[in-house]
Design an enzyme around this catalytic site. Sequence first.
Site, short mmCIF file in Angstrom:
data_model
loop_
_atom_site.label_atom_id
_atom_site.label_comp_id
_atom_site.label_asym_id
_atom_site.label_seq_id
_atom_site.Cartn_x
_atom_site.Cartn_y
_atom_site.Cartn_z
N GLU A 49 0.89 -1.17 0.00
CA GLU A 49 0.00 0.00 0.00
C GLU A 49 0.92 1.21 0.00
OE1 GLU A 49 -1.10 3.32 1.27
OE2 GLU A 49 -1.37 2.31 3.21
N LEU A 50 0.98 1.87 -1.16
CA LEU A 50 1.97 2.94 -1.35
C LEU A 50 1.30 4.32 -1.35
CD1 LEU A 50 4.03 1.06 -4.05
CD2 LEU A 50 4.48 1.21 -1.61
N GLU B 200 13.92 17.55 7.48
CA GLU B 200 14.11 17.28 6.05
C GLU B 200 12.78 17.34 5.30
OE1 GLU B 200 15.79 13.72 3.11
OE2 GLU B 200 15.93 13.52 5.28
N TYR C 173 10.06 18.87 6.33
CA TYR C 173 9.60 20.26 6.46
C TYR C 173 10.18 21.11 5.33
CZ TYR C 173 10.08 25.03 8.41
OH TYR C 173 10.09 26.38 8.60
N GLU D 34 3.54 13.82 -4.83
CA GLU D 34 2.99 13.58 -3.49
C GLU D 34 3.79 14.41 -2.50
OE1 GLU D 34 1.72 9.98 -0.46
OE2 GLU D 34 3.48 9.74 -1.74
N ILE D 35 3.18 15.45 -1.98
CA ILE D 35 3.87 16.37 -1.08
C ILE D 35 4.00 15.79 0.32
CG2 ILE D 35 3.80 18.68 -0.05
CD1 ILE D 35 2.27 19.58 -2.54
N PHE D 36 3.00 15.05 0.74
CA PHE D 36 2.95 14.47 2.08
C PHE D 36 3.09 15.56 3.15
CE2 PHE D 36 3.69 10.81 5.02
CZ PHE D 36 2.68 10.01 4.52
#
Length: 249
Positions: A17-18, A97, A99, A148-150
């Site tokens: 699950e990515l 990192e 952030y 994907e910024i997450f």
Amino acid sequence: MIKEAAGKSNLKRVTLELGGKSPCIVFADADLDNAVEFAHHGLFYHQGQCCIAASRLFVEESIYDEFVRRSVEWAKKYVLGNPLTPGVTQGPQIDKEQYEKILDLIESGKKEGPKWSVAEVRGGIKATSSSPRSSLMLQTTCALPKKEIFGPVQQIMKFKSLDEVIKRANNTFYGLSAGIFTKDIDKAITVSSALQAGTVWVNCYSVVSAQCPFGGFKMSGNGRELGEYGLHEYTEVKTVTMKISQKNS
């Protein structure tokens, strides 16, 4: 790397699950208050550090300005700081990192935006220790909506037609989840069927239960967790074929 290791060792089965870059589509006939709230929590939950984050918001053109206005109001209410402190509603990113990566992506989106005459930041960026948050309005021609910024970066984009938004929503390497907000059941069925995502929520977001299979399409992984399908990943199916001797009666 996990699948490579499995292949080089004993071909063990793995379920993955990515990540995701999940679209959330808000039609003009939606309950606006409900859509704004779910879309907000669907993105800002856990500082945006969530695989199913509703990080690509598509809002129908006629309600776009009002949706953005209400979304910015929600974002401005957040209090950043130590999440164990009473009154604080958003904690830090996982590390310095990540952030810095988030802030770099925001800056890259702002720089690339004018090239396409679209980028705008509303609500501003608040940073306390290592916790940025922002509301971004960008079109899909910018690189930022594809990554994907997450993190707590909400991208709100306009759309005009049903076919257009389906095409744009599916224009991603990912396919983990998606959201649809509309009062039209025919529209909900049509769009949920067309979206390339393992989980689609209608008039809600991030609603997960143990009975519902969870997993992604495309680069969002393979296999399923939860529900009956989750058990299949641990099942070895065996076929036994046996010839029965026939005796004369």
